[in-house]
Design a protein around this motif. Structure first.
Motif, short mmCIF file in Angstrom:
data_model
loop_
_atom_site.label_atom_id
_atom_site.label_comp_id
_atom_site.label_asym_id
_atom_site.label_seq_id
_atom_site.Cartn_x
_atom_site.Cartn_y
_atom_site.Cartn_z
N ARG A 27 -4.23 -9.59 -28.80
CA ARG A 27 -3.30 -8.51 -28.46
C ARG A 27 -2.10 -8.53 -29.40
O ARG A 27 -1.64 -9.59 -29.82
CB ARG A 27 -2.78 -8.68 -27.03
CG ARG A 27 -3.78 -8.31 -25.98
CD ARG A 27 -3.29 -8.54 -24.58
NE ARG A 27 -1.89 -8.20 -24.37
CZ ARG A 27 -1.24 -8.41 -23.25
NH1 ARG A 27 -1.85 -8.98 -22.23
NH2 ARG A 27 0.02 -8.07 -23.11
N ILE A 28 -1.58 -7.35 -29.69
CA ILE A 28 -0.39 -7.23 -30.54
C ILE A 28 0.86 -7.64 -29.75
O ILE A 28 1.68 -8.41 -30.24
CB ILE A 28 -0.22 -5.77 -31.05
CG1 ILE A 28 -1.45 -5.33 -31.82
CG2 ILE A 28 1.05 -5.63 -31.87
CD1 ILE A 28 -1.64 -5.95 -33.17
N ASP A 29 1.01 -7.11 -28.55
CA ASP A 29 2.18 -7.40 -27.73
C ASP A 29 1.88 -8.55 -26.77
O ASP A 29 1.02 -8.46 -25.93
CB ASP A 29 2.60 -6.15 -26.95
CG ASP A 29 1.51 -5.62 -26.04
OD1 ASP A 29 0.34 -5.65 -26.45
OD2 ASP A 29 1.84 -5.20 -24.92
N ASP A 30 2.59 -9.63 -26.95
CA ASP A 30 2.49 -10.83 -26.10
C ASP A 30 1.06 -11.35 -25.95
O ASP A 30 0.51 -11.37 -24.85
CB ASP A 30 3.12 -10.57 -24.73
CG ASP A 30 3.52 -11.86 -24.03
OD1 ASP A 30 3.52 -12.93 -24.68
OD2 ASP A 30 3.82 -11.82 -22.83
N PRO A 31 0.45 -11.78 -27.05
CA PRO A 31 -0.92 -12.31 -26.96
C PRO A 31 -0.98 -13.60 -26.16
O PRO A 31 0.01 -14.31 -26.01
CB PRO A 31 -1.30 -12.56 -28.42
CG PRO A 31 0.00 -12.75 -29.13
CD PRO A 31 1.00 -11.88 -28.39
N TRP A 55 3.17 -17.44 -20.06
CA TRP A 55 2.50 -16.18 -20.38
C TRP A 55 2.06 -15.47 -19.09
O TRP A 55 2.24 -14.27 -18.95
CB TRP A 55 1.30 -16.46 -21.29
CG TRP A 55 0.56 -15.23 -21.68
CD1 TRP A 55 0.79 -14.42 -22.74
CD2 TRP A 55 -0.55 -14.65 -20.98
NE1 TRP A 55 -0.09 -13.37 -22.76
CE2 TRP A 55 -0.93 -13.49 -21.67
CE3 TRP A 55 -1.25 -14.99 -19.84
CZ2 TRP A 55 -1.98 -12.68 -21.27
CZ3 TRP A 55 -2.30 -14.18 -19.43
CH2 TRP A 55 -2.64 -13.04 -20.14
N ARG A 58 5.15 -13.90 -17.43
CA ARG A 58 5.65 -12.72 -18.17
C ARG A 58 4.74 -11.51 -17.99
O ARG A 58 5.21 -10.37 -18.02
CB ARG A 58 5.76 -13.02 -19.66
CG ARG A 58 6.88 -13.89 -20.07
CD ARG A 58 7.09 -13.88 -21.58
NE ARG A 58 5.87 -14.06 -22.37
CZ ARG A 58 5.36 -15.23 -22.73
NH1 ARG A 58 5.95 -16.36 -22.36
NH2 ARG A 58 4.26 -15.29 -23.46
N ASN A 59 3.46 -11.73 -17.82
CA ASN A 59 2.50 -10.64 -17.77
C ASN A 59 2.04 -10.26 -16.37
O ASN A 59 1.13 -9.45 -16.20
CB ASN A 59 1.29 -10.98 -18.66
CG ASN A 59 1.65 -10.88 -20.11
OD1 ASN A 59 1.65 -9.79 -20.68
ND2 ASN A 59 2.00 -11.99 -20.74
#
Length: 75
Positions: A27-31, A55, A58-59
């Protein structure tokens, strides 16, 4: 307390396939965090438990999947 979480444990925790985990890592945003220890042959990758827990938080994975935190205090 464990300091690593393995690929099979992650797949079971999120109920996903290896392909989905690969996509999450790309992923580009927050892999998804890269493994700290890369498995060779039949060995599995190991991910830092603090990085994975951060992670998840955050997700929104803890709430979305209704899973318990990997560690109790993200310090």
């Amino acid at each position: 307390m464990a300091i690593y979480i393995s690929t099979p444990e992650i797949l079971k925790r999120y109920k996903i396939s290896k392909g989905t985990l690969k996509n999450m890592r790309e992923r580009i945003d927050d892999p998804f965090p890269d493994p700290l220890i890369k498995g060779h042959g039949r060995a599995t990758n190991r991910y830092g438990i603090k990085a994975v827990a951060s992670w998840e938080s955050r997700n929104g994975y803890l709430e979305a999947l209704e899973i318990e935190p990997l560690i109790s205090n993200l310090s």
